[in-house]
Design an enzyme around this catalytic site. Structure first.
Site, PDB file in Angstrom:
ATOM      1  N   HIS A  97       0.700  -1.220   0.111  1.00 56.66           N
ATOM      2  CA  HIS A  97      -0.076  -0.104   0.132  1.00 56.66           C
ATOM      3  C   HIS A  97       0.705   1.347  -0.017  1.00 56.66           C
ATOM      4  CE1 HIS A  97      -3.448  -2.654   1.014  1.00 56.66           C
ATOM      5  NE2 HIS A  97      -2.737  -3.146   2.011  1.00 56.66           N
TER       6      HIS A  97
HETATM    7  O1  RIB Z   1      -4.664  -0.163   5.020  1.00 54.46           O
HETATM    8  C1  RIB Z   1      -3.528  -0.313   4.714  1.00 54.46           C
HETATM    9  C2  RIB Z   1      -2.465   0.624   5.592  1.00 54.46           C
HETATM   10  O2  RIB Z   1      -2.692   0.252   6.989  1.00 54.46           O
HETATM   11  C3  RIB Z   1      -1.113   0.721   5.441  1.00 54.46           C
HETATM   12  O3  RIB Z   1      -0.642   2.067   5.736  1.00 54.46           O
HETATM   13  C4  RIB Z   1      -0.411  -0.210   6.350  1.00 54.46           C
HETATM   14  O4  RIB Z   1       0.710   0.051   6.670  1.00 54.46           O
HETATM   15  C5  RIB Z   1      -1.301   0.024   7.504  1.00 54.46           C
HETATM   16  O5  RIB Z   1      -0.853   1.262   8.273  1.00 54.46           O
END
Ligand code: RIB
Ligand code: CA
Length: 302
Positions: free
Chosen positions: A234
Site C-alpha cells: 500500500h
Molecule cells: O490499510 C493499509 C494501511 O494500514 C497501510 O498504511 C499499512 O501500513 C497500515 O498502516
C-alpha cells in the site's frame, strides 16, 4: 536537481518501510523528518522501526515520536500482518545500533517547526493513521499555508480492508482523517480501491533476493512475511504519487469520513452525484502503472 522538502508520517509497518526506501530511491526528496504514529504496532515499536530504517538508509533527517493512540477511538494494532516486531520479523537483521537518534521533541512540534521554518512549502506523505496530522492541523492551523500537499495512503472508495467499509488507517482514527479532509489542504489519496491492485510477483521477490545486500535481504524477508497475510503493497503509492504522478490515473472528488462507531466507522465515501456534487477536496488515485511500480520496487533495494 532541486529536491522537494518532504515529511513522512508513518506507522512502520512493512509497507511503511518500503515507502521510506522508495522515497530515498526516487532521489527527488529532501526528507526533513520521519514522524511515528501508533498503528500497525504500538508507538514504541513504530518509533524504533522508523529509527532503524532511517539509520540503515543513512537519512539526514529528524526522527520524532508521535501519538500513542487515536484522538478519540480506542487503540488498535495489526501485528498479525506486520509481525510482532512490526517489520516482518527482520529486527535481528538490522546492524547493531544502526538506529538513528530520536529527537527530544514530539512529532507534533517537529511537524510544526519543520513546516514553519521552511523557506518553501513542504509535502507530507502520511501512511499511517492520521492522528499526528489531525492534531497538527487543529493545534497549529497556521501550518496549512506551508503544506504543499498531503499524499495519503488511507481510506477507500467503495471498498475496505480492515472492514468491508473501511481501510485500516481511517478505521483506527476516523476523527483525525475527518479533520484532514475538512482542512482545505491539498490532498492526494491512495486508497484501498487503488492499492489492492498493487502486488509484487514471485519473480520480483527473487530479483530482490539476488541483490544480496543487507537492505535487500531485509526487504525480501519482510515482504515475504507480510504478503502471507496481505498481498497488497500500500504505502509506497503515496510516495510515487508525488515523485511520478504520470504513473497514476485519478479523479478529483469530494470525500468525507464516517466517524460514527459501528459498521461504517472510518468509511471514506466520495460524492459521485451527477447534479451539484460538492467541490472536490481530494485527488483520488484510481489506477497505477503496475509494471513501473514493480520495477521501481526491485530497483529501490539496489
Ligand atoms: O490499510 C493499509 C494501511 O494500514 C497501510 O498504511 C499499512 O501500513 C497500515 O498502516
Ligand atoms: Ca502504514
Amino acid at each position: 536537481m532541486k529536491k522537494t522538502p518532504l515529511i513522512i508520517d508513518c506507522d512502520p509497518g512493512v509497507d511503511d518501510v518500503l515507502a521510506i526506501v522508495m522515497a530515498k530511491y526516487v532521489d527527488k526528496f529532501d526528507i526533513k523528518a520521519i514522524t511515528s504514529v501508533s498503528g500497525n504496532v504500538g508507538i514504541d515499536l513504530t518509533t524504533r522501526n522508523a529509527q532503524l530504517i532511517a539509520g540503515l538508509l543513512d537519512l539526514n533527517c529528524i526522527v520524532a515520536r508521535g501519538a500513542e493512540e487515536p484522538l478519540v477511538k480506542p487503540k488498535r494494532e495489526a501485528g498479525h500482518v506486520h509481525g510482532a516486531d512490526g517489520i516482518g520479523g527482520t529486527l535481528e537483521m538490522f546492524p547493531k545500533d544502526c538506529g538513528k537518534d530520536l529527537s527530544k521533541d514530539s512529532a507534533l512540534n517537529v511537524l510544526r517547526d519543520t513546516l514553519m521554518k521552511s523557506d518553501e512549502k513542504v509535502s507530507i506523505v502520511a501512511i499511517g493513521p492520521l492522528t499526528n496530522i489531525g492534531l497538527l492541523l487543529k493545534t497549529y492551523p497556521e501550518v496549512k499555508e506551508k503544506i504543499e500537499v498531503i499524499s495519503i495512503m488511507g481510506g477507500a472508495i467503495n471498498n475496505g480492508n480492515a472492514t468491508p467499509c473501511s481501510e485500516y488507517n481511517f478505521l483506527v482514527d476516523p476523527e483525525a482523517a475527518s479533520i484532514v479532509y475538512k482542512s482545505g489542504v491539498p490532498l492526494i489519496m491512495a486508497g484501498i480501491n487503488l492499492t489492492v491492485k498493487v502486488t509484487l510477483t514471485d519473480e520480483n521477490l527473487e530479483e530482490i533476493k539476488k541483490i544480496g545486500t543487507n537492505l535487500s535481504e531485509i526487504g525480501h524477508k519482510m515482504i515475504l512475511d507480510y504478503t502471507k497475510d496481505d498481498p497488497a503493497i500500500h504505502d509506497p503509492c503515496a510516495v510515487l504519487a508525488l515523485s511520478h504522478p504520470e504513473m497514476f490515473e485519478w479523479e478529483d472528488l469530494y470525500v468525507q469520513i464516517d466517524t460514527r462507531e459501528g459498521f461504517t466507522q472510518g468509511m471514506s465515501y466520495a460524492d459521485y452525484r451527477l447534479r451539484d456534487p460538492k467541490k472536490p477536496n481530494c485527488r483520488v488515485l484510481t489506477n497505477i502503472d503496475l509494471d513501473k511500480f514493480r520495477r521501481f520496487t526491485v530497483e529501490s533495494f539496489k
